[in-house]
Design a protein around this motif. Structure first.
Motif, PDB file in Angstrom:
ATOM      1  N   PHE A 124      20.211  32.454  -3.132  1.00  0.00           N
ATOM      2  CA  PHE A 124      18.939  32.577  -3.867  1.00  0.00           C
ATOM      3  C   PHE A 124      19.213  32.702  -5.364  1.00  0.00           C
ATOM      4  CE2 PHE A 124      14.908  32.940  -1.438  1.00  0.00           C
ATOM      5  CZ  PHE A 124      15.405  32.632  -0.180  1.00  0.00           C
TER       6      PHE A 124
ATOM      7  N   GLN B 288      18.368  29.972  -8.178  1.00  0.00           N
ATOM      8  CA  GLN B 288      17.256  30.599  -8.911  1.00  0.00           C
ATOM      9  C   GLN B 288      15.968  30.329  -8.132  1.00  0.00           C
ATOM     10  OE1 GLN B 288      17.490  32.403 -12.367  1.00  0.00           O
ATOM     11  NE2 GLN B 288      19.114  32.815 -10.886  1.00  0.00           N
ATOM     12  N   ALA B 289      16.054  30.706  -6.842  1.00  0.00           N
ATOM     13  CA  ALA B 289      15.017  30.309  -5.894  1.00  0.00           C
ATOM     14  C   ALA B 289      13.851  31.280  -5.913  1.00  0.00           C
ATOM     15  CB  ALA B 289      15.620  30.205  -4.489  1.00  0.00           C
ATOM     16  N   GLY B 290      12.946  31.071  -6.817  1.00  0.00           N
ATOM     17  CA  GLY B 290      11.753  31.909  -6.873  1.00  0.00           C
ATOM     18  C   GLY B 290      11.186  31.908  -8.271  1.00  0.00           C
TER      19      GLY B 290
ATOM     20  N   ARG C  33      13.393  25.010  -3.951  1.00  0.00           N
ATOM     21  CA  ARG C  33      14.585  25.799  -4.283  1.00  0.00           C
ATOM     22  C   ARG C  33      14.883  26.826  -3.192  1.00  0.00           C
ATOM     23  NH1 ARG C  33      15.797  26.468 -10.056  1.00  0.00           N
ATOM     24  NH2 ARG C  33      15.003  24.568 -10.997  1.00  0.00           N
ATOM     25  N   ILE C  34      13.824  27.391  -2.646  1.00  0.00           N
ATOM     26  CA  ILE C  34      14.016  28.381  -1.581  1.00  0.00           C
ATOM     27  C   ILE C  34      14.682  27.710  -0.375  1.00  0.00           C
ATOM     28  CG2 ILE C  34      12.774  29.847   0.084  1.00  0.00           C
ATOM     29  CD1 ILE C  34      10.745  30.430  -2.240  1.00  0.00           C
TER      30      ILE C  34
END
Lengths: 703, 159
Positions: free
Chosen positions: B91, B95-97, B141-142
């Motif tokens: 994550f 930079q998942a979020g 990305r998630i």
């Protein structure tokens, strides 16, 4: 780079407005911006550390609070970096020069011989001392000169280029939100919001309500009712009970179909821009009208706030986009001086514009006023979020384009009919907070004047196409009498206007047998947009080949507000049971990208949210209020519906930063809409493009 | 004397009020102080309160606290000091979020999934997450991050 003075610097010209040195010799910088989940704290820290020459972890950034930071207005419109970041750069450049001058006189050398890197003073590359040793000599009362010399692009980003979001891990595993604040003795409040802001309370058994589990006190002021309870759960349950048991007098102003209502208006349009006589040439005109319904901001976490009154002074913790504007609005509601109120920003769930954050802050303040010295936390219920929060404005746009004999568009005429796109606190001079209407000393909202052209316009945003089309005229007609509450949703009118304009361009290209991208490229205004579209063309050739009957492709392009970031989007769709977006390729240019990955994250988010709006979202109403009670009534895009995304950023380090967060919504919506048209041969002109809308459209075209 | 009900949360044993109809969400947030478990809708429709109960991803707003008696619960706080865990690492890498309000629920849903299954396709992962809503549009990305974490755990598992 030519140095223009960003507006915040004109209002806050002193170094001490932008930074302080703590007794521990730590540098703390001030920004009037707020982190909404878009990553701007990280980007601003990167700009500071790059400009000064210091590791980002050695400095800190205080975001907006009314007792400490500059008032930079709302954090909105993709302006954090453009205005806020550039202001900080000038302040930091001034600080840097002071540090170098002080160091030079200490060393008995000329400042030009010194450099500042990693927080150290260097002379010809050799370490002299840490900047900590001179920080106490900084003159915070000095003015930031209008021509503060910030670094040249060639000097930038030597270090600290790849920075992770500083707040991501805490958001994943911790409790950083205003929803999570907890204090000794805290009480939990919940408002009992009626279906419509103008409803009047007729009947509620307050005594029975005060006996519900956990309820400490029921607060009633006019038609405002709220409970104070020992826990969030009890507060929410009591408010829900009260809502079901209460009777309200509704206003007599039902509008069953907002879009038909907009379309049926006949009052005069106002000309908002005109660059020549659109009717000077006779020839062939093409026309297209597209409407979008009210849509929700749809934050996953409902609006929340904490408030505390002590000695007639109010402190509020909020996820508002504008703490100063909220402070002034609260001062208006409580009829007190602004200096009696302190508003502090605290993280919230993504807001995507003006949602219920400010309203929840007033709810908390009204309830806290009843319990002197005790902090009160209000977290709205999902019902409140879907009924009480402002929505994105419903609108309809009609565009007409004139085509000359050589196949060029030579005039463009746009008519925008819309609910105003902004009713933020303070807009039109009134608080514009929901419960301010309900209380006895009611403060009704003024008619919203919409967003002025100088800030990119509201309903008419991006009505002017981003191409060389000869004379362009834009007319706007605002409609004020709908009973629903609307306010800024990401990109405002740009989303619908770009869909209409790009749709019309596509229709013309198709009818003339021209490739839609080639047709756009021949109308480009400059090399920058041409490069963008050529790149999109070269990156997507393979996606246009071997398409099945049910598949199509489409593009959309716009330069946000005409002067901000450029974004072109290509999508592939398959239309079967409904529309599935298979691939998305986007090419963007935001000038200097501070955090290239952060920019891409914003662009991707804008595209995905826009696909969701375009294919799925419409607020259902009963003519007076929404009828959406849960996410089941308002589906948004799901993980299994996410297309593959290829996000290309053309970096232009020597150009000004242009902002990123709202540049992709219009182009993405347009690309989806055009791709569906390509696949079906029929255009859906009433958004969203649901399965039902497609069937209806095919049926009406067969007749 | 009433025999006390207990459950284990992130490795620590806690007593439960056997008469309470309190949803687990509020028990975790208000009584235990584990506030990464988030209130989003209270209706079981958004997934932001997802926790793991005996290995299964469950929405804590729809779970009554006394029903978790004898069970083992994990919340996103298990990752607080475990930044080397494949999921957390991935994550961060992707930079998942964005706003992150939905992320603890998504982390829990995906941890439960990856702990149970191997060789999942991207679509299978996505479908398993359909009960978790994200409004910022960080889905891609998630999914990248979960796929990578899955790959890392599979490699670890086959060593």
């Amino acid at each position: 780079m030519k140095n223009q003075v960003p507006k915040p610097l004109l209002d806050y010209p002193k170094l001490g407005d932008w930074l302080k040195v703590t007794p521990e010799k730590k540098l703390v910088f001030f920004s009037g911006r707020v982190e909404l989940g878009q990553g701007n704290i990280t980007a601003l820290l990167m700009m500071i550390s790059d400009e000064l020459g210091i590791e980002p972890e050695k400095i800190s950034l205080q975001t907006a609070r009314t007792d400490m930071t500059p008032n930079e207005g709302f954090t909105a419109g993709s302006m954090s970096i453009v205005h806020g970041g550039q202001s900080l750069r000038s302040a930091v450049a001034t600080l840097r020069q002071q540090i170098l001058n002080i160091s030079a006189s200490r060393l008995g050398v000329d400042a030009i011989e010194l450099d500042l890197s990693s927080g150290q003073i260097l002379q010809k590359g050799s370490f002299c001392f840490s900047i900590d040793e001179v920080l106490d000599q900084i003159d915070l009362s000095s003015e930031i000169p209008a021509g503060a010399k910030i670094k040249e692009p060639s000097q930038r980003w030597v270090q600290f280029r790849e920075i992770d979001r500083v707040d991501l891990v805490e958001r994943m595993t911790g409790a950083p939100f205003v929803h999570d604040m907890i204090e000794e003795g805290m009480l939990f409040g919940a408002p009992v919001h009626p279906a419509n802001m103008y409803s009047k309370l007729l009947n509620l058994d307050v005594i029975a309500l005060s006996k519900r589990p956990g309820v400490i006190k029921v607060v009633q002021d006019g038609s405002f009712v709220g409970v104070l309870a020992t826990s969030q759960r009890f507060a929410l349950e009591a408010a829900e009970w009260a809502r079901e048991k209460s009777e309200w007098k509704e206003i007599d102003r039902k509008i069953e179909n907002p879009i038909s209502h907009l379309m049926s208006q006949s009052h005069d349009f106002e000309i908002v821009s005109e660059t020549g006589d659109v009717n000077k040439n006779s020839g062939e005109w093409y026309e297209l009208t597209v409407s979008r319904p009210y849509i929700f901001h749809g934050s996953i976490g409902p609006a929340a706030a904490v408030a505390k009154w002590e000695n007639e002074k109010l402190t509020v913790w909020t996820h508002s986009q504008g703490v100063f504007q909220l402070r002034d609005a609260l001062a208006g509601v409580f009829e007190t001086a602004e200096e009696n109120i302190t508003v502090i920003h605290k993280a919230g769930s993504g807001c995507y514009g003006h949602n219920g954050a400010d309203d929840a802050a007033l709810d908390a303040a009204i309830l806290a006023k009843e319990v002197e010295g005790i902090p009160v936390k209000v977290v709205w219920s999902r019902y409140d979020e879907f009924h009480a929060a402002p929505m994105g404005a419903a609108m309809s746009t009609k565009s007409r384009a004139h085509l000359d004999q050589d196949g060029y568009i030579t005039a463009f005429d746009v008519e925008v009919t819309s609910v105003p796109h902004s009713s933020r606190p303070g807009t039109g001079g009134t608080p514009n907070l929901r419960s301010a209407v309900l209380i006895k000393n009611s403060k009704l909202p003024a008619k919203s004047p919409d967003v002025p052209a100088i800030r990119g316009g509201g309903a008419e945003r991006n009505a002017v196409p981003s191409y060389e089309f000869g004379p362009v005229r834009v007319k706007k007609r605002l409609v004020h009498d709908l009973p629903f509450r609307a306010s800024a949703l990401r990109s405002l009118g740009a989303y619908n206007n770009v869909i209409v304009n790009e749709g019309l361009i596509d229709e013309i290209a198709h009818r003339n047998g021209e490739d839609p991208l080639a047709f756009r490229i021949k109308h480009c205004v400059d090399d920058r947009s041409k490069e963008l579209l050529l790149r999109l063309d070269s990156e997507t050739k393979r996606y246009k080949e071997n398409l099945k009957e049910s598949q199509g492709w489409g593009v959309g392009y716009a330069r946000y507000k005409g002067i901000s970031g450029l974004c072109a989007v290509f999508v592939n769709v398959t239309v079967d049971e409904g529309v599935v977006v298979d691939n998305v390729v986007s090419v963007s240019d935001v000038g200097e990208a501070i955090s290239p990955d952060g920019v891409k994250n914003q662009i991707e988010g804008g595209i995905v949210q826009s696909i969701s709006w375009t294919l799925k979202e419409a607020v259902k109403t009963d003519g007076l209020s929404t009828t959406v009670d849960s996410w089941f009534d308002y589906p948004i895009i799901k993980f299994s519906e996410i297309p593959s995304l290829n996000t290309i950023l053309i970096e232009r380090p020597s150009e000004k930063p242009l902002g990123a967060a709202e540049i992709s919504q219009g182009p993405a919506g347009a690309a989806v809409s055009n791709a569906v048209r390509h696949a079906l041969g029929v255009r859906i002109t009433e958004l969203p493009i649901t399965r039902e809308a497609i069937i209806n459209s095919l049926l009406s075209n067969e007749i | 004397m009433q025999s006390e009900l207990r459950c284990t949360i992130n490795g620590v044993v806690h007593a439960i009020d056997g008469f309470s109809s309190e949803p687990l969400l509020f028990f975790l947030r208000d009584k235990i102080g584990l506030r990464s478990t988030r209130y989003g809708c209270g209706q079981g429709t958004c997934g932001s309160c997802t926790v793991i109960i005996d290995g299964e991803a469950k929405m804590s707003c729809e779970t009554i606290t006394k029903d978790v008696s004898g069970k083992t619960i994990e919340t996103a706080e298990v990752f607080e000091n475990q930044h080397e865990h494949p999921l957390v690492k991935s994550f961060i890498e992707f930079q998942a979020g964005q706003c992150g309000y939905c992320l603890p629920g998504i982390l829990m849903a995906s941890k439960s999934l990856l702990d149970k299954k191997q060789n999942l396709s991207r679509l299978e992962i996505a479908e398993a997450l359909d009960a978790n809503l994200c409004r910022c549009g960080a889905h891609s990305r998630i999914l990248d991050a979960i796929e990578k974490a899955h790959q890392l755990s599979n490699e670890k598992g086959t060593q």
